[in-house]
Structures are given as C-alpha cells and as structure tokens.
Scaffold this motif. Structure first.
Motif, mmCIF file in Angstrom:
data_model
loop_
_atom_site.group_PDB
_atom_site.id
_atom_site.type_symbol
_atom_site.label_atom_id
_atom_site.label_comp_id
_atom_site.label_asym_id
_atom_site.label_seq_id
_atom_site.Cartn_x
_atom_site.Cartn_y
_atom_site.Cartn_z
ATOM 1 N N ARG A 120 0.823 -1.210 0.000
ATOM 2 C CA ARG A 120 0.000 0.000 0.000
ATOM 3 C C ARG A 120 0.861 1.267 0.000
ATOM 4 N NH1 ARG A 120 -2.684 -3.175 -1.650
ATOM 5 N NH2 ARG A 120 -4.670 -4.021 -0.943
ATOM 6 N N THR A 121 2.129 1.104 -0.380
ATOM 7 C CA THR A 121 3.033 2.262 -0.442
ATOM 8 C C THR A 121 3.790 2.243 -1.771
ATOM 9 O OG1 THR A 121 3.339 2.272 1.962
ATOM 10 C CG2 THR A 121 4.969 3.445 0.640
ATOM 11 N N MET A 122 3.774 3.371 -2.456
ATOM 12 C CA MET A 122 4.520 3.522 -3.697
ATOM 13 C C MET A 122 5.632 4.541 -3.473
ATOM 14 S SD MET A 122 1.493 3.645 -6.582
ATOM 15 C CE MET A 122 0.485 2.184 -6.935
ATOM 16 N N VAL A 123 6.849 4.149 -3.751
ATOM 17 C CA VAL A 123 8.004 5.011 -3.530
ATOM 18 C C VAL A 123 8.603 5.418 -4.877
ATOM 19 C CG1 VAL A 123 10.299 5.206 -2.513
ATOM 20 C CG2 VAL A 123 8.503 3.938 -1.304
ATOM 21 N N PHE A 124 8.701 6.715 -5.098
ATOM 22 C CA PHE A 124 9.332 7.267 -6.301
ATOM 23 C C PHE A 124 10.614 7.983 -5.866
ATOM 24 C CE2 PHE A 124 4.869 6.892 -7.064
ATOM 25 C CZ PHE A 124 4.676 6.658 -8.416
ATOM 26 N N ARG A 136 15.135 14.720 -5.476
ATOM 27 C CA ARG A 136 13.722 14.748 -5.105
ATOM 28 C C ARG A 136 13.130 13.343 -5.093
ATOM 29 N NH1 ARG A 136 14.691 19.482 -7.858
ATOM 30 N NH2 ARG A 136 13.743 21.380 -7.005
ATOM 31 N N SER A 137 12.127 13.159 -4.235
ATOM 32 C CA SER A 137 11.434 11.879 -4.143
ATOM 33 C C SER A 137 10.025 12.127 -3.609
ATOM 34 C CB SER A 137 12.183 10.917 -3.215
ATOM 35 O OG SER A 137 12.195 11.431 -1.877
ATOM 36 N N ILE A 138 9.161 11.145 -3.774
ATOM 37 C CA ILE A 138 7.810 11.238 -3.221
ATOM 38 C C ILE A 138 7.346 9.849 -2.835
ATOM 39 C CG2 ILE A 138 6.737 11.114 -5.527
ATOM 40 C CD1 ILE A 138 4.487 12.913 -4.386
ATOM 41 N N THR A 139 6.720 9.757 -1.676
ATOM 42 C CA THR A 139 6.145 8.503 -1.189
ATOM 43 C C THR A 139 4.632 8.644 -1.203
ATOM 44 O OG1 THR A 139 8.060 8.063 0.228
ATOM 45 C CG2 THR A 139 6.014 6.896 0.738
ATOM 46 N N VAL A 140 3.979 7.753 -1.914
ATOM 47 C CA VAL A 140 2.520 7.805 -2.061
ATOM 48 C C VAL A 140 1.898 6.651 -1.282
ATOM 49 C CG1 VAL A 140 0.595 7.789 -3.685
ATOM 50 C CG2 VAL A 140 2.772 8.835 -4.347
#
Length: 202
Positions: A120-124, A136-140
C-alpha cells in the motif's frame, strides 16, 4: 576501290553501332532492375529489423509485467499507464504508478518495485536534485476510497522529499468495502428524504 572500302567500312560501322546501342540499352535496363531489386531487399530487411525491434520491446514489456508485483490480488495492475493529478497552491503534481512522478515539469522520481510486505506504499525516487540538497522523491500511500482513484494531501515533510495519498478502491479490504457500501446507502437514503421521496418498504 578506295570509295568501296570506305563505303564498306561505313556500312559495317553502322551495323556495329546499332548493335552496340541495343546492347547498351539492355545493360542499362538490367542494371536498373538489379538496383530496384537491391533497394526492395534493403527496404524489406529494414522493415524486418523494425518489426523485430518492436517485438523485442513488447517481449521485454510483457516479461517486465509478469515479473512485477501488482499486489496480493493484482489489484494495482489497472494503474499501469494511468496518471493521477492534483493542484496544491501554485504547483501541479502528477503521479503515474509504475512510471514517474513530477511537480509541474520537475521530475520527482521513478517508482520503485512495490514491496511485497507493504503493497500500500509507492516510492518514487531518483528525481531531479535540489539546489544544494538531495534528489527529489515522493512517497505515495494508498488509502481506501470510493469514486475512482484520487491523488490528494500532497506535503513536503522534509526538503525535496514529498508525501501524498492516493485514494482508491484497490486499497480497500472486504470490511472497508462493506463500510463504503453502507455509507453510500445512507447517503442515498438522506438524498431521498431531502427530496421527499418515499422510503423503500422492507
């Protein structure tokens, strides 16, 4: 006699010239046909190479999808090729599961494989580097939600490290689905009551 020899020479020379002209034309025609055949073969070979490259690309794509974890029940597979957007203040955020994420035109990173223990976690990560800062990064985080997939709640808890929520029915377990259905039924009941519609008889 000299005139006859000259005349005879002119006659034979004329015959030879005509024969030579016909022979030259035949050679040119053969050369033209050979050149066209060679060009056709080159075109066919180039087309075959393009087809092979396309098939190899499709094979790699299929192999990648077969090896990609889309959740315990493949519930995330429908997100491949889809992108979800939301505007927060002056920025436009876009998240493409199993692809890239960005803030306006700035890349926030490429999605990493889904963790089997945390589907249930998407890591970019690996996005454009901040000035004198990290890449830069984002955790969804995926959250149960009805009405389709919706990106929301984008924050920047640390410099150039973003977080967001993606509300989707794909993140709902059976109990949450039942709760959503009850909530929907209650909302429909309230709407009917507000419009003065009669209640369904039980």
């Amino acid at each position: 006699e000299e005139e006859e020899e000259e005349g005879s020479g002119g006659f034979f020379s004329s015959l030879f010239s005509k024969k030579s002209g016909k022979s030259g034309k035949a050679i040119r025609d053969r050369a033209t046909r050979a050149k066209k055949a060679a060009n056709d073969k080159r075109d066919a070979h180039a087309q075959a190479q393009r087809t092979l490259t396309e098939l190899e690309g499709k094979h790699k794509d299929v192999a990648k999808r077969l090896s990609t974890f889309f959740g315990p029940n493949m519930e995330l597979a429908h997100m491949v090729g889809e992108c979800y957007k939301v505007n927060v203040e002056q920025y436009a955020y876009e998240v493409c599961p199993f692809g890239d994420a960005k803030q306006d035109t700035t890349r926030l990173g490429t999605m990493q494989p889904v963790d089997v223990n945390d589907p249930r976690t998407m890591v970019f990560n690996g996005g454009e580097r901040c000035w004198n800062g990290p890449a830069r990064s984002i955790t969804v985080s995926l959250r149960c939600g009805g009405g389709g997939n919706r990106l929301a709640d984008v924050e920047e808890p640390s410099r150039c490290e973003y977080a967001a929520k993606l509300y989707t029915p794909a993140a709902c377990d059976p109990g949450e689905v039942d709760a959503l259905e009850r909530e929907l039924a209650e909302m429909e009941e309230e709407a009917r009551a507000a419009m003065g519609a009669p209640h369904d008889e039980l």
